[in-house]
Design a protein around this motif. Sequence first.
Motif, short mmCIF file in Angstrom:
data_model
loop_
_atom_site.label_atom_id
_atom_site.label_comp_id
_atom_site.label_asym_id
_atom_site.label_seq_id
_atom_site.Cartn_x
_atom_site.Cartn_y
_atom_site.Cartn_z
N GLU A 156 0.80 -1.22 0.00
CA GLU A 156 0.00 0.00 0.00
C GLU A 156 0.84 1.28 0.00
N LEU A 157 2.14 1.15 0.03
CA LEU A 157 3.01 2.34 0.03
C LEU A 157 2.93 3.06 -1.32
N GLU A 158 2.85 4.37 -1.26
CA GLU A 158 2.77 5.17 -2.46
C GLU A 158 4.09 5.08 -3.24
N PHE A 159 3.96 5.11 -4.57
CA PHE A 159 5.13 5.06 -5.44
C PHE A 159 6.12 6.17 -5.08
N SER A 160 5.63 7.39 -4.93
CA SER A 160 6.52 8.51 -4.65
C SER A 160 7.26 8.32 -3.33
N LEU A 161 6.58 7.78 -2.33
CA LEU A 161 7.22 7.53 -1.04
C LEU A 161 8.35 6.51 -1.19
N LYS A 162 8.08 5.43 -1.91
CA LYS A 162 9.13 4.42 -2.10
C LYS A 162 10.34 5.01 -2.83
N GLU A 163 10.08 5.86 -3.82
CA GLU A 163 11.19 6.46 -4.56
C GLU A 163 11.97 7.45 -3.70
N LEU A 164 11.29 8.20 -2.86
CA LEU A 164 11.99 9.11 -1.95
C LEU A 164 12.87 8.33 -0.98
N ILE A 165 12.35 7.22 -0.47
CA ILE A 165 13.15 6.36 0.42
C ILE A 165 14.39 5.86 -0.31
N LYS A 166 14.21 5.35 -1.52
CA LYS A 166 15.33 4.81 -2.30
C LYS A 166 16.36 5.89 -2.61
N LEU A 167 15.87 7.05 -2.98
CA LEU A 167 16.78 8.12 -3.34
C LEU A 167 17.53 8.65 -2.12
N LEU A 201 7.39 6.87 13.36
CA LEU A 201 6.96 5.98 12.27
C LEU A 201 5.57 5.42 12.56
N THR A 202 5.35 4.99 13.81
CA THR A 202 4.06 4.37 14.16
C THR A 202 2.90 5.35 14.11
N GLU A 203 3.19 6.63 14.20
CA GLU A 203 2.14 7.64 14.15
C GLU A 203 1.60 7.85 12.73
N HIS A 204 2.32 7.38 11.73
CA HIS A 204 1.95 7.64 10.33
C HIS A 204 1.79 6.39 9.48
N PHE A 205 2.15 5.23 10.04
CA PHE A 205 2.10 3.99 9.27
C PHE A 205 1.46 2.87 10.09
N THR A 206 0.65 2.07 9.43
CA THR A 206 0.08 0.89 10.07
C THR A 206 1.22 -0.10 10.35
N PRO A 207 0.99 -1.10 11.19
CA PRO A 207 2.04 -2.11 11.41
C PRO A 207 2.52 -2.76 10.11
N HIS A 208 1.59 -3.08 9.22
CA HIS A 208 1.98 -3.70 7.94
C HIS A 208 2.83 -2.74 7.11
N GLU A 209 2.45 -1.47 7.10
CA GLU A 209 3.23 -0.47 6.37
C GLU A 209 4.60 -0.26 7.00
N GLN A 210 4.69 -0.39 8.33
CA GLN A 210 5.98 -0.25 9.00
C GLN A 210 6.95 -1.32 8.51
N VAL A 211 6.44 -2.53 8.34
CA VAL A 211 7.29 -3.61 7.81
C VAL A 211 7.68 -3.29 6.37
N ALA A 212 6.72 -2.81 5.58
CA ALA A 212 7.00 -2.48 4.18
C ALA A 212 8.05 -1.38 4.06
N VAL A 213 7.90 -0.32 4.84
CA VAL A 213 8.88 0.78 4.82
C VAL A 213 10.26 0.25 5.22
N THR A 214 10.31 -0.54 6.27
CA THR A 214 11.58 -1.07 6.75
C THR A 214 12.23 -1.99 5.71
N LEU A 215 11.42 -2.80 5.04
CA LEU A 215 11.98 -3.66 3.99
C LEU A 215 12.41 -2.85 2.77
N ALA A 216 11.69 -1.79 2.45
CA ALA A 216 12.11 -0.91 1.34
C ALA A 216 13.49 -0.31 1.64
N ILE A 217 13.69 0.10 2.88
CA ILE A 217 14.98 0.66 3.31
C ILE A 217 16.05 -0.43 3.25
N THR A 218 15.72 -1.61 3.74
CA THR A 218 16.66 -2.74 3.71
C THR A 218 17.06 -3.07 2.28
#
Length: 153
Positions: free
Chosen positions: A29-40, A111-128
Amino acid sequence: MSQRLDQYSTAPELIKPLLEMEKALDGTELEFSLKELIKLRASQINGCAYCIHMHTNDARAGGVSEDRLHLLNAWRESSLYSDRERAALAWTETLTRVETQGAPDAHYKTLTEHFTPHEQVAVTLAITAINSWNRLAIAFSTPHPAAQEANAA
């Protein structure tokens, strides 16, 4: 700089799990732009020219504005990023620089204030994932495409 080896053709079976993780992250459910900002942002911290080039172009093609791309290094001082993006970018910096302070509770709380638990895992894996890609590209001196830029110079 010349490439040391092509990791994709040398060990495709070892690269495959990272590619599969990227595909799984594309389905979140992570937005494309968010994932690209993380990657960049992680790629900027790590100094990975190949990934900076790729994700700047991908973000731009996906509709991320030039201003948001140019100001990413100074996201804390810019009003162009949402609170959700700020939480993800702070977590990105924390985990990319994990050796300096670990992952403090205060950073995780944001992080928990803006992301669901599932999204927290997704964000963390995107960073990983991007940190893994950065390390591969840096280790093997993967060159970014430079034909147009070299011709312009």
